[in-house]
Design a protein around this motif. Structure first.
Motif, PDB file in Angstrom:
ATOM      1  N   ALA A   1     -10.865  28.227  -7.678  1.00 34.06           N
ATOM      2  CA  ALA A   1     -11.025  26.779  -7.553  1.00 34.06           C
ATOM      3  C   ALA A   1      -9.698  26.066  -7.794  1.00 34.06           C
ATOM      4  CB  ALA A   1     -12.089  26.282  -8.532  1.00 34.06           C
ATOM      5  N   ALA A   2      -8.958  26.516  -8.796  1.00 33.72           N
ATOM      6  CA  ALA A   2      -7.650  25.900  -9.070  1.00 33.72           C
ATOM      7  C   ALA A   2      -6.694  26.101  -7.898  1.00 33.72           C
ATOM      8  CB  ALA A   2      -7.062  26.499 -10.342  1.00 33.72           C
ATOM      9  N   LYS A   3      -6.753  27.281  -7.298  1.00 32.71           N
ATOM     10  CA  LYS A   3      -5.878  27.550  -6.154  1.00 32.71           C
ATOM     11  C   LYS A   3      -6.249  26.657  -4.973  1.00 32.71           C
ATOM     12  CE  LYS A   3      -4.794  31.786  -5.514  1.00 32.71           C
ATOM     13  NZ  LYS A   3      -4.841  33.238  -5.180  1.00 32.71           N
TER      14      LYS A   3
ATOM     15  N   VAL B   1       0.837  -1.205   0.000  1.00 35.60           N
ATOM     16  CA  VAL B   1       0.000   0.000   0.000  1.00 35.60           C
ATOM     17  C   VAL B   1       0.869   1.252   0.000  1.00 35.60           C
ATOM     18  CG1 VAL B   1      -1.665   1.326   1.356  1.00 35.60           C
ATOM     19  CG2 VAL B   1      -1.958  -1.133   1.102  1.00 35.60           C
ATOM     20  N   GLU B   2       1.928   1.243   0.807  1.00 37.54           N
ATOM     21  CA  GLU B   2       2.808   2.410   0.883  1.00 37.54           C
ATOM     22  C   GLU B   2       3.459   2.717  -0.459  1.00 37.54           C
ATOM     23  OE1 GLU B   2       6.880   3.852   3.230  1.00 37.54           O
ATOM     24  OE2 GLU B   2       5.784   2.071   3.892  1.00 37.54           O
ATOM     25  N   GLU B   3       3.929   1.685  -1.133  1.00 37.41           N
ATOM     26  CA  GLU B   3       4.680   1.901  -2.366  1.00 37.41           C
ATOM     27  C   GLU B   3       3.787   2.178  -3.563  1.00 37.41           C
ATOM     28  OE1 GLU B   3       7.014  -1.581  -2.776  1.00 37.41           O
ATOM     29  OE2 GLU B   3       8.454  -1.030  -1.186  1.00 37.41           O
ATOM     30  N   ASN B   4       2.571   1.619  -3.565  1.00 38.16           N
ATOM     31  CA  ASN B   4       1.735   1.715  -4.761  1.00 38.16           C
ATOM     32  C   ASN B   4       0.552   2.664  -4.626  1.00 38.16           C
ATOM     33  OD1 ASN B   4       2.762  -0.595  -6.694  1.00 38.16           O
ATOM     34  ND2 ASN B   4       2.799  -1.430  -4.622  1.00 38.16           N
ATOM     35  N   PHE B   5       0.123   2.967  -3.402  1.00 38.94           N
ATOM     36  CA  PHE B   5      -1.030   3.836  -3.202  1.00 38.94           C
ATOM     37  C   PHE B   5      -0.661   5.140  -2.497  1.00 38.94           C
ATOM     38  CE2 PHE B   5      -2.760  -0.412  -3.620  1.00 38.94           C
ATOM     39  CZ  PHE B   5      -3.792  -0.217  -4.523  1.00 38.94           C
ATOM     40  N   LEU B   6       0.202   5.059  -1.475  1.00 36.30           N
ATOM     41  CA  LEU B   6       0.587   6.265  -0.742  1.00 36.30           C
ATOM     42  C   LEU B   6       1.766   6.925  -1.429  1.00 36.30           C
ATOM     43  CD1 LEU B   6       0.228   4.990   2.922  1.00 36.30           C
ATOM     44  CD2 LEU B   6      -1.398   6.283   1.552  1.00 36.30           C
ATOM     45  N   SER B   7       1.555   7.256  -2.673  1.00 38.37           N
ATOM     46  CA  SER B   7       2.566   7.916  -3.492  1.00 38.37           C
ATOM     47  C   SER B   7       2.093   9.323  -3.817  1.00 38.37           C
ATOM     48  CB  SER B   7       2.795   7.114  -4.775  1.00 38.37           C
ATOM     49  OG  SER B   7       3.448   7.877  -5.756  1.00 38.37           O
ATOM     50  N   GLU B   8       2.994  10.276  -3.779  1.00 42.27           N
ATOM     51  CA  GLU B   8       2.611  11.660  -4.073  1.00 42.27           C
ATOM     52  C   GLU B   8       1.997  11.775  -5.459  1.00 42.27           C
ATOM     53  OE1 GLU B   8       4.980  15.106  -2.873  1.00 42.27           O
ATOM     54  OE2 GLU B   8       6.439  13.689  -2.073  1.00 42.27           O
ATOM     55  N   ASP B   9       2.592  11.107  -6.436  1.00 40.96           N
ATOM     56  CA  ASP B   9       2.080  11.202  -7.802  1.00 40.96           C
ATOM     57  C   ASP B   9       0.678  10.618  -7.906  1.00 40.96           C
ATOM     58  OD1 ASP B   9       4.468  12.327  -8.557  1.00 40.96           O
ATOM     59  OD2 ASP B   9       5.369  10.435  -9.189  1.00 40.96           O
ATOM     60  N   VAL B  10       0.461   9.474  -7.248  1.00 37.96           N
ATOM     61  CA  VAL B  10      -0.860   8.833  -7.296  1.00 37.96           C
ATOM     62  C   VAL B  10      -1.907   9.705  -6.608  1.00 37.96           C
ATOM     63  CG1 VAL B  10      -2.200   6.848  -6.508  1.00 37.96           C
ATOM     64  CG2 VAL B  10       0.098   6.509  -7.436  1.00 37.96           C
ATOM     65  N   VAL B  11      -1.574  10.193  -5.411  1.00 41.93           N
ATOM     66  CA  VAL B  11      -2.521  11.015  -4.654  1.00 41.93           C
ATOM     67  C   VAL B  11      -2.827  12.309  -5.382  1.00 41.93           C
ATOM     68  CG1 VAL B  11      -2.836  12.312  -2.509  1.00 41.93           C
ATOM     69  CG2 VAL B  11      -1.876  10.013  -2.434  1.00 41.93           C
ATOM     70  N   ARG B  12      -1.785  12.972  -5.897  1.00 39.33           N
ATOM     71  CA  ARG B  12      -1.999  14.251  -6.591  1.00 39.33           C
ATOM     72  C   ARG B  12      -2.812  14.048  -7.865  1.00 39.33           C
ATOM     73  NH1 ARG B  12       0.096  19.321  -6.289  1.00 39.33           N
ATOM     74  NH2 ARG B  12       1.488  18.710  -4.599  1.00 39.33           N
ATOM     75  N   ALA B  13      -2.529  12.982  -8.623  1.00 41.06           N
ATOM     76  CA  ALA B  13      -3.289  12.720  -9.840  1.00 41.06           C
ATOM     77  C   ALA B  13      -4.763  12.464  -9.527  1.00 41.06           C
ATOM     78  CB  ALA B  13      -2.687  11.528 -10.578  1.00 41.06           C
ATOM     79  N   LYS B  14      -5.019  11.707  -8.455  1.00 39.05           N
ATOM     80  CA  LYS B  14      -6.405  11.427  -8.077  1.00 39.05           C
ATOM     81  C   LYS B  14      -7.123  12.692  -7.639  1.00 39.05           C
ATOM     82  CE  LYS B  14     -10.024   8.999  -7.115  1.00 39.05           C
ATOM     83  NZ  LYS B  14     -10.846   8.477  -8.221  1.00 39.05           N
ATOM     84  N   LEU B  15      -6.455  13.529  -6.856  1.00 40.84           N
ATOM     85  CA  LEU B  15      -7.081  14.769  -6.390  1.00 40.84           C
ATOM     86  C   LEU B  15      -7.302  15.739  -7.540  1.00 40.84           C
ATOM     87  CD1 LEU B  15      -5.190  15.330  -3.020  1.00 40.84           C
ATOM     88  CD2 LEU B  15      -7.541  14.592  -3.333  1.00 40.84           C
ATOM     89  N   ASP B  16      -6.377  15.775  -8.496  1.00 38.97           N
ATOM     90  CA  ASP B  16      -6.541  16.664  -9.652  1.00 38.97           C
ATOM     91  C   ASP B  16      -7.771  16.266 -10.464  1.00 38.97           C
ATOM     92  OD1 ASP B  16      -4.327  18.120  -8.960  1.00 38.97           O
ATOM     93  OD2 ASP B  16      -2.959  17.058 -10.303  1.00 38.97           O
ATOM     94  N   SER B  17      -8.003  14.972 -10.590  1.00 37.82           N
ATOM     95  CA  SER B  17      -9.160  14.520 -11.364  1.00 37.82           C
ATOM     96  C   SER B  17     -10.463  14.615 -10.575  1.00 37.82           C
ATOM     97  CB  SER B  17      -8.946  13.074 -11.822  1.00 37.82           C
ATOM     98  OG  SER B  17      -8.875  12.194 -10.701  1.00 37.82           O
ATOM     99  N   ALA B  18     -10.349  14.701  -9.250  1.00 35.37           N
ATOM    100  CA  ALA B  18     -11.554  14.711  -8.415  1.00 35.37           C
ATOM    101  C   ALA B  18     -12.274  16.055  -8.440  1.00 35.37           C
ATOM    102  CB  ALA B  18     -11.195  14.342  -6.971  1.00 35.37           C
TER     103      ALA B  18
END
Length: 415
Positions: free
Chosen positions: A338-340, A97-114
């Motif tokens: 909103a972007a900010k 989970v740490e290596e594949n889900f708790l990644s900055e790139d993964v989290v940021r990409a998900k939040l950007d699309s949310a």
């Protein structure tokens, strides 16, 4: 066991029954075919298929069972894998989970699309949502005031007042502010007001001026002379004040400006004046007054907030709801805002993941580590056991086909 666990357990039992039943069917077919194959040679093919199906079913039953327990209670090596390897499984899962889900790139990409800000804006601009936020905010404020100790809060306020208001010397900062005010001429309006009030007072108090003059004159001076002198003094005083009022460059005004500028300089640089300012500060704000000020300040803030949050129609509550809706509308319509906000959320989440990813993932391994081995095996079997029973069914089918194919090929070659 929860209701969902009970449903999974029932489904698992059904699939076990199906898989075991299929094994039993293969066994019956094998026995019948084996007994009659001499009379009916074609049953040899049926026997081979049933034999292969039983082998496949038993092998896959052993494999599936060995994951969760010792087959038939026999402690065969490399069985009961999950109970024995529980801690390692928890650590591996946490690391995965740490290596594949708790990644900055993964989290940021998900939040950007949310598009969290836009969705929050749509929700916040609804009147019922603003009401909900106000209700929850009121409950939070009431809860905080219930938890907070008044004496402790007053102590904090008093310490802040002392640190930021009383302990620093007043002279230099007051002098610096005053110097800027006097240099820009902002005090002239106050001087004008004072001169105007003085002129009005003199005009309205002729009798007071003449009476004071009469009281100050020698007793041997005739009363008539007192009246003449008093009238003259009043006229000159009124004339003098009018002159100060009408002439921006009057000597009195210039003297006031000079005095004030000198005072501002002395407050910043003259030790005697600074010490005098500190003495005045001490007289104005001694310990009892500071304590009383902090107590009244906290009491006023607390009572005002409680009265406001307890009244749904209060001005504070109404303005708060309007502010919530306005903020929601801005989030919806202002793309830059909103972007900010989305960027702030992503930055905060990235920081949390970057800083605490190991601790977050550690919750998984620590939780699994606290589980009982048998309980862990049961939980995992409830989650995936139903699907694993299909392995037994597939093993039975594949084994049957493999047995039939092998027997057919061997019979064709060796006759």
């Amino acid at each position: 066991m929860t209701s969902s666990d009970a449903e999974r357990a029932a489904a698992l039992r059904r699939m076990k029954t199906v898989a075991t039943g299929l094994l039993a069917v293969m066994a019956v077919i094998f026995v019948v075919a084996f007994a009659l194959q001499d009379s009916y040679p074609w049953l040899q093919y049926v026997r081979a298929a049933a034999e292969g199906g039983m082998v496949g079913a038993l092998a896959d039953w052993f494999a599936v069972t060995a994951l969760f327990k010792h087959p038939m209670g026999l402690k065969i090596p490399h069985t009961a894998i999950i109970p024995r390897k529980k801690d390692q499984i928890g650590e591996s899962l946490g690391q995965f989970v740490e290596e594949n889900f708790l990644s900055e790139d993964v989290v940021r990409a998900k939040l950007d699309s949310a598009r969290i800000a836009q969705k929050a804006g749509v929700w916040l601009e609804k009147p019922e949502s603003a009401d909900r936020v106000a209700v929850e905010g009121a409950a939070l404020i009431r809860g905080l005031f219930t938890v907070l100790n008044d004496d402790a809060v007053q102590g904090v306020i008093e310490s802040m007042v002392r640190k930021h208001l009383l302990d620093p010397p007043w002279g230099p900062p007051v002098g610096s502010i005053a110097e800027r005010i006097f240099a820009e001429g902002h005090h002239h309006q106050l001087v004008d007001l004072l001169v105007e009030r003085a002129a009005d007072w003199v005009d309205a108090n002729y009798s007071v001026v003449t009476r004071v003059v009469a009281q100050r004159s020698p007793t041997w001076v005739p009363r008539l002379v007192d009246g003449v002198v008093g009238d003259r003094v009043h006229a000159e005083l009124s004339k003098f004040i009018r002159a100060v009022q009408e002439d921006p460059q009057h000597d009195v005004r210039i003297s006031i400006d000079t005095y004030l500028r000198d005072l501002a300089q002395d407050l910043q640089h003259k030790p005697e004046t600074i010490a005098k300012a500190e003495e005045i500060k001490g007289q104005l704000l001694d310990d009892p007054r500071v304590r009383d000020l902090t107590a009244r300040t906290w009491s006023t803030i607390k009572n005002a907030l409680l009265d406001a949050v307890n009244d749904p129609e209060s001005e504070l509550t109404t303005k708060f709801k309007a502010a919530v809706q306005d903020f929601g509308s801005r989030l919806t319509n202002d793309a830059d805002l909103a972007a900010k906000v989305n960027r702030w959320i992503a930055d905060a989440a990235s920081y949390a993941v970057r800083t605490y990813r190991s601790e977050i993932a550690g919750v998984i391994s620590e939780t699994v580590g606290r589980w009982d081995a048998e309980e862990t095996s049961r939980k995992i079997e409830l989650q995936v056991g139903k699907d694993l029973q299909f392995i037994r069914i597939n093993g039975t089918v594949v084994g049957s086909l493999a047995g039939l194919l092998i027997f057919t090929v061997a019979h064709a070659i060796f006759g």
